[in-house]
Design a protein around this motif. Structure first.
Motif, mmCIF file in Angstrom:
data_model
loop_
_atom_site.group_PDB
_atom_site.id
_atom_site.type_symbol
_atom_site.label_atom_id
_atom_site.label_comp_id
_atom_site.label_asym_id
_atom_site.label_seq_id
_atom_site.Cartn_x
_atom_site.Cartn_y
_atom_site.Cartn_z
ATOM 1 N N LEU A 52 15.236 79.845 12.300
ATOM 2 C CA LEU A 52 14.398 81.020 11.536
ATOM 3 C C LEU A 52 13.615 81.716 12.557
ATOM 4 N N LEU A 53 12.775 80.969 13.512
ATOM 5 C CA LEU A 53 11.815 81.839 14.366
ATOM 6 C C LEU A 53 12.756 82.920 15.343
ATOM 7 N N GLN A 54 13.740 82.332 15.731
ATOM 8 C CA GLN A 54 14.642 82.980 16.709
ATOM 9 C C GLN A 54 14.980 84.363 16.001
ATOM 10 N N HIS A 55 15.407 84.169 14.858
ATOM 11 C CA HIS A 55 15.933 85.250 13.746
ATOM 12 C C HIS A 55 14.745 86.525 13.683
ATOM 13 N N LEU A 56 13.719 85.717 13.166
ATOM 14 C CA LEU A 56 12.464 86.751 13.123
ATOM 15 C C LEU A 56 12.013 87.599 14.095
ATOM 16 N N HIS A 57 12.241 86.899 15.278
ATOM 17 C CA HIS A 57 11.867 87.397 16.476
ATOM 18 C C HIS A 57 12.796 88.589 16.905
ATOM 19 N N SER A 58 14.136 88.263 16.925
ATOM 20 C CA SER A 58 15.242 89.241 17.259
ATOM 21 C C SER A 58 15.591 90.318 16.316
ATOM 22 N N SER A 59 15.323 90.046 14.970
ATOM 23 C CA SER A 59 15.843 91.229 14.103
ATOM 24 C C SER A 59 14.667 91.416 13.203
ATOM 25 N N HIS A 60 13.346 90.972 13.231
ATOM 26 C CA HIS A 60 12.459 91.463 12.287
ATOM 27 C C HIS A 60 11.062 91.530 12.977
ATOM 28 N N GLY A 61 11.063 91.800 14.364
ATOM 29 C CA GLY A 61 10.196 92.043 15.175
ATOM 30 C C GLY A 61 9.213 92.948 14.555
ATOM 31 N N ASP A 62 9.493 94.129 13.911
ATOM 32 C CA ASP A 62 8.664 95.131 13.393
ATOM 33 C C ASP A 62 8.061 94.433 12.091
ATOM 34 N N ARG A 63 8.411 93.656 11.364
ATOM 35 C CA ARG A 63 7.809 93.177 10.144
ATOM 36 C C ARG A 63 6.890 92.116 10.835
ATOM 37 N N ILE A 64 7.146 91.315 11.893
ATOM 38 C CA ILE A 64 6.181 90.595 12.612
ATOM 39 C C ILE A 64 4.855 91.314 12.989
ATOM 40 N N GLY A 65 5.272 92.445 13.535
ATOM 41 C CA GLY A 65 4.087 93.309 14.076
ATOM 42 C C GLY A 65 3.364 93.848 13.044
ATOM 43 N N GLU A 66 3.724 94.199 11.976
ATOM 44 C CA GLU A 66 2.976 94.708 10.917
ATOM 45 C C GLU A 66 1.862 93.573 10.194
ATOM 46 N N LEU A 67 2.175 92.214 10.766
ATOM 47 C CA LEU A 67 1.259 91.511 10.213
ATOM 48 C C LEU A 67 -0.167 91.553 10.926
ATOM 49 N N CYS A 68 -0.133 92.421 12.067
ATOM 50 C CA CYS A 68 -1.481 92.829 12.796
ATOM 51 C C CYS A 68 -2.331 93.234 11.887
ATOM 52 N N GLY A 69 -1.759 94.012 10.780
ATOM 53 C CA GLY A 69 -2.954 94.910 9.654
ATOM 54 C C GLY A 69 -3.561 93.860 8.891
ATOM 55 N N LEU A 70 -3.291 92.505 8.941
ATOM 56 C CA LEU A 70 -3.919 91.561 8.270
ATOM 57 C C LEU A 70 -4.795 90.681 8.889
ATOM 58 N N LEU A 71 -5.237 91.154 10.039
ATOM 59 C CA LEU A 71 -6.405 90.409 11.028
ATOM 60 C C LEU A 71 -7.553 91.180 10.878
ATOM 61 N N GLY A 72 -7.933 92.276 10.423
ATOM 62 C CA GLY A 72 -9.186 92.837 10.221
ATOM 63 C C GLY A 72 -9.650 93.410 11.496
ATOM 64 N N ASP A 73 -10.684 92.960 11.925
ATOM 65 C CA ASP A 73 -11.220 93.314 13.131
ATOM 66 C C ASP A 73 -10.425 93.056 14.594
ATOM 67 N N ARG A 74 -9.762 91.728 14.366
ATOM 68 C CA ARG A 74 -9.022 91.080 15.537
ATOM 69 C C ARG A 74 -7.894 91.772 15.801
ATOM 70 N N GLY A 75 -7.204 92.597 14.835
ATOM 71 C CA GLY A 75 -6.091 93.499 15.051
ATOM 72 C C GLY A 75 -6.716 94.953 15.972
ATOM 73 N N GLY A 76 -5.332 95.204 16.318
ATOM 74 C CA GLY A 76 -5.494 96.403 17.169
ATOM 75 C C GLY A 76 -4.160 97.153 17.564
ATOM 76 N N ARG A 77 -4.236 98.391 17.926
ATOM 77 C CA ARG A 77 -3.017 99.027 18.499
ATOM 78 C C ARG A 77 -2.253 98.317 19.822
ATOM 79 N N GLY A 78 -1.199 98.385 20.181
ATOM 80 C CA GLY A 78 -0.663 98.019 21.489
ATOM 81 C C GLY A 78 -0.418 96.588 21.548
ATOM 82 N N MET A 79 -0.556 95.780 20.537
ATOM 83 C CA MET A 79 -0.616 94.291 20.476
ATOM 84 C C MET A 79 1.133 93.926 20.439
ATOM 85 N N THR A 80 1.479 93.093 20.795
ATOM 86 C CA THR A 80 2.976 92.342 20.706
ATOM 87 C C THR A 80 2.575 91.071 19.959
ATOM 88 N N ALA A 81 3.707 91.032 18.965
ATOM 89 C CA ALA A 81 3.357 89.783 18.061
ATOM 90 C C ALA A 81 4.555 89.025 18.074
#
Length: 231
Positions: free
Chosen positions: A150-179
Motif C-alpha cells: 500500500l505504501l509503495q502504491h501511494l508513493h508511486s501512483s498517488h504522490g499528489d494526494r499525499i502532497g495535499e496532506l501538507c495543507g493539514l499541517l497548519g504553520d508547519r506546512g509550506g510550499r516546495g515540500m516533498t511528501a
C-alpha cells in the motif's frame, strides 16, 4: 536468520532455524534454560526516504529447544504463518521425528523457544521498555500484511494526494515540500515531509477517526483523509 518465527499465546517466540545454525547447536548443548539470547528486529521503510530505518526492537530471554508434546502445537503455529513455499506442510513433517534428520544424524530443522524476559523498542514513537505480558496480549495489526504494497502504491501512483496532506499541517506546512508515505497501520498514516524553506525533514502523523478493522475500513479512512486535505 530464522526461516520462520511466530509468537505463542503465552508470549514466547518460536523460531525455526537450520539444524546447522549456531543457535541450534548452542541450544542443543545447553543445560536447561541457561542459554541467554537476544533477538534484534529491524523495521525498514518499504519506500525510498532518507533514514529508512523506522525502528528496532530487542527481545531478550532464555533459549531452549521445543521438545515433547509442545512440538506439534508450535509447528502448527509456524506452518500457519507460512502456508506456501518451503514451509508447506511443515507442521506435519516437524511432528514426525524421522523427518527432522539428514545425513549424519543431525537435525535439518530445529524449533527453538525464546522465553522473553525483557523487550526494548526504539521506533518512530520513541524509545521505551515493553512488558512481555503486553506482547502476549497484543493482536496483529490487520493492515500490517498489506502495508508495504500500500505504501509503495501511494508513493508511486498517488504522490499528489499525499502532497495535499501538507495543507493539514497548519504553520508547519509550506510550499516546495516533498511528501513520502512512511508508515501505515490501523490507526493512521505517517508521512515524511522534506524541503520547504528550512530544507529540513520531519514526520507528521494523520490519525483516522477510529481504528480500522480491515482493508475496506482502511479505504474509507484514506478517502476521508484525502477529502479533508483537498478542502
Amino acid at each position: 536468520m530464522p526461516v520462520s518465527r511466530t509468537v505463542t499465546p503465552d508470549g514466547d517466540v518460536i523460531l525455526l532455524v537450520s539444524g546447522e545454525s549456531t543457535a541450534a547447536r548452542a541450544a542443543a548443548h545447553a543445560q536447561d534454560d541457561d542459554l541467554t539470547a537476544v533477538i534484534e528486529i529491524t523495521d525498514v521503510a518499504p519506500v525510498s526516504v532518507p533514514h529508512r530505518i523506522r525502528g528496532r526492537a530487542w527481545l531478550a530471554g532464555w533459549l531452549t529447544p521445543v521438545r515433547g508434546d509442545a512440538r506439534a502445537g508450535c509447528a502448527a503455529l509456524l506452518a500457519e504463518r507460512h502456508p506456501v513455499g518451503e514451509l508447506l506442510g511443515l507442521g506435519e513433517s516437524l511432528d514426525a521425528p524421522a523427518d527432522l534428520f539428514q545425513g549424519g544424524g543431525r537435525p535439518a530443522w530445529m524449533m527453538l523457544r525464546l522465553e522473553v524476559g525483557e523487550i526494548t523498542v526504539d521506533d518512530l514513537w520513541g524509545a521505551e521498555h515493553v512488558d512481555p505480558e503486553d506482547l502476549a496480549a497484543a493482536e496483529p495489526d490487520p493492515v500490517s500484511p498489506h502495508e508495504a504494497e500500500l505504501l509503495q502504491h501511494l508513493h508511486s501512483s498517488h504522490g499528489d494526494r499525499i502532497g495535499e496532506l501538507c495543507g493539514l499541517l497548519g504553520d508547519r506546512g509550506g510550499r516546495g515540500m516533498t511528501a513520502v508515505p512512511l508508515a501505515l497501520d490501523r490507526v493512521g498514516l505517517r508521512v515524511r515531509f522534506t524541503g520547504g524553506a528550512s530544507g529540513s525533514s520531519f514526520d507528521a502523523r494523520f490519525d483516522f477517526p477510529e481504528p480500522v478493522a480491515d482493508i475496506c475500513g482502511l479505504r474509507r479512512a484514506m478517502r476521508a483523509l484525502f477529502s479533508a486535505a483537498s478542502h
